[in-house]
Design a protein around this motif. Structure first.
Motif, PDB file in Angstrom:
ATOM      1  N   ASP A  32      -9.760 -11.809  -5.268  1.00  0.00           N
ATOM      2  CA  ASP A  32      -9.975 -11.320  -3.911  1.00  0.00           C
ATOM      3  C   ASP A  32      -8.795 -10.435  -3.508  1.00  0.00           C
ATOM      4  OD1 ASP A  32     -11.294 -11.109  -1.438  1.00  0.00           O
ATOM      5  OD2 ASP A  32     -10.085 -12.714  -0.591  1.00  0.00           O
ATOM      6  N   ASP A  33      -8.417  -9.547  -4.408  1.00  0.00           N
ATOM      7  CA  ASP A  33      -7.249  -8.686  -4.216  1.00  0.00           C
ATOM      8  C   ASP A  33      -7.677  -7.322  -3.668  1.00  0.00           C
ATOM      9  OD1 ASP A  33      -8.553  -8.144  -6.626  1.00  0.00           O
ATOM     10  OD2 ASP A  33      -6.725  -7.976  -7.815  1.00  0.00           O
ATOM     11  N   HIS A  34      -8.357  -7.362  -2.527  1.00  0.00           N
ATOM     12  CA  HIS A  34      -8.889  -6.134  -1.926  1.00  0.00           C
ATOM     13  C   HIS A  34      -7.826  -5.368  -1.135  1.00  0.00           C
ATOM     14  CE1 HIS A  34      -9.084  -8.090   1.995  1.00  0.00           C
ATOM     15  NE2 HIS A  34      -9.706  -9.109   1.412  1.00  0.00           N
ATOM     16  N   SER A  35      -8.203  -4.195  -0.693  1.00  0.00           N
ATOM     17  CA  SER A  35      -7.258  -3.241  -0.093  1.00  0.00           C
ATOM     18  C   SER A  35      -6.647  -3.673   1.237  1.00  0.00           C
ATOM     19  CB  SER A  35      -7.934  -1.873   0.070  1.00  0.00           C
ATOM     20  OG  SER A  35      -9.106  -1.980   0.840  1.00  0.00           O
ATOM     21  N   LYS A  36      -7.190  -4.689   1.902  1.00  0.00           N
ATOM     22  CA  LYS A  36      -6.555  -5.187   3.133  1.00  0.00           C
ATOM     23  C   LYS A  36      -5.530  -6.291   2.831  1.00  0.00           C
ATOM     24  CE  LYS A  36      -8.480  -5.903   7.125  1.00  0.00           C
ATOM     25  NZ  LYS A  36      -9.405  -6.293   8.190  1.00  0.00           N
ATOM     26  N   ASN A  37      -5.432  -6.684   1.564  1.00  0.00           N
ATOM     27  CA  ASN A  37      -4.492  -7.733   1.195  1.00  0.00           C
ATOM     28  C   ASN A  37      -3.186  -7.188   0.617  1.00  0.00           C
ATOM     29  OD1 ASN A  37      -6.070  -9.786   2.119  1.00  0.00           O
ATOM     30  ND2 ASN A  37      -6.995 -10.248   0.148  1.00  0.00           N
ATOM     31  N   PHE A  38      -2.946  -5.915   0.832  1.00  0.00           N
ATOM     32  CA  PHE A  38      -1.674  -5.287   0.430  1.00  0.00           C
ATOM     33  C   PHE A  38      -1.164  -4.490   1.621  1.00  0.00           C
ATOM     34  CE2 PHE A  38      -4.226  -5.791  -3.374  1.00  0.00           C
ATOM     35  CZ  PHE A  38      -3.347  -6.467  -4.195  1.00  0.00           C
ATOM     36  N   SER A  39       0.054  -4.823   2.067  1.00  0.00           N
ATOM     37  CA  SER A  39       0.612  -4.176   3.260  1.00  0.00           C
ATOM     38  C   SER A  39       2.059  -3.785   3.053  1.00  0.00           C
ATOM     39  CB  SER A  39       0.551  -5.129   4.462  1.00  0.00           C
ATOM     40  OG  SER A  39      -0.770  -5.459   4.766  1.00  0.00           O
ATOM     41  N   TRP A  40       2.471  -2.827   3.861  1.00  0.00           N
ATOM     42  CA  TRP A  40       3.859  -2.388   3.885  1.00  0.00           C
ATOM     43  C   TRP A  40       4.355  -2.459   5.322  1.00  0.00           C
ATOM     44  CZ3 TRP A  40      -0.047  -0.604   1.004  1.00  0.00           C
ATOM     45  CH2 TRP A  40       0.141  -0.553  -0.387  1.00  0.00           C
ATOM     46  N   LEU A  41       5.622  -2.805   5.473  1.00  0.00           N
ATOM     47  CA  LEU A  41       6.244  -2.960   6.793  1.00  0.00           C
ATOM     48  C   LEU A  41       7.275  -1.864   7.019  1.00  0.00           C
ATOM     49  CD1 LEU A  41       6.871  -6.804   6.595  1.00  0.00           C
ATOM     50  CD2 LEU A  41       4.982  -5.648   7.754  1.00  0.00           C
ATOM     51  N   HIS A  42       7.348  -1.380   8.244  1.00  0.00           N
ATOM     52  CA  HIS A  42       8.308  -0.326   8.585  1.00  0.00           C
ATOM     53  C   HIS A  42       9.499  -0.913   9.326  1.00  0.00           C
ATOM     54  CE1 HIS A  42       9.816   3.205  10.915  1.00  0.00           C
ATOM     55  NE2 HIS A  42       9.728   3.712   9.700  1.00  0.00           N
TER      56      HIS A  42
END
Length: 171
Positions: free
Chosen positions: A85-95
């Motif tokens: 379940d490694d979809h595109s909403k499960n990867f994030s970057w923080l500023h």
């Protein structure tokens, strides 16, 4: 991952809680972007490969080696722990506003999952069904990581997953 805790309950076995990583010490919001938002993807549709995630990490973090290795490790974990379940909403970057830099967020939504079609939602060098060392190495080396470093990380993560989750995850 961020700090986690189990909360007792009188109505059920309890509740799982995790500290939010998109809030600062005083509760202020930290700007966060997901791969789905950056690439305008529908996270419900398989449309991403880890090559793209490595490239996004490289661009956003200005080729920060630590962040690149973190994304590589996350990919390895997802493969070995059977998190499909490694979809595109499960990867994030923080500023970070003070330094005007981006970093990979802590990992989240990690779970043993086969998905409804049995493949990784994010492919590994084009392979969603049964990616292995060959595909992991291809992604890492193409992203600019040293082959030996990738091999060491693959071995370490594979070993740790078998050690910690071996009872639930089978090769």
């Amino acid at each position: 991952m961020t700090e986690t805790r189990l909360f007792a309950s009188n109505v059920c076995d309890g509740y799982f809680g995790t500290k939010r990583f998109d809030r600062g010490p005083s509760g202020e919001r930290i700007h966060m972007l997901t791969a789905a938002a950056l690439l305008e993807l529908d996270y419900r549709q398989p449309s991403l490969d880890y090559h793209s995630l490595m490239k996004l990490t490289k661009i956003l973090t200005r080729d920060n080696q630590k962040e690149m290795e973190s994304m590589f490790r996350r990919m390895c974990f997802n493969v070995f722990a059977h998190n499909r379940d490694d979809h595109s909403k499960n990867f994030s970057w923080l500023h970070d506003e003070k330094t005007d830099t981006w970093s990979l967020s802590p990992a989240y939504d990690l779970t043993y999952s086969s998905t409804y079609y049995g493949e990784h939602t994010t492919t590994v060098d084009g392979n969603g069904r049964n990616p292995g060392t060959k595909e992991l190495l291809a992604v890492g080396v193409q992203a600019g990581l040293k082959k030996q470093t990738c091999e060491e990380m693959i071995g370490e993560i594979s070993s740790r997953v078998r050690e910690m989750l071996g009872e639930w995850v089978r090769d």
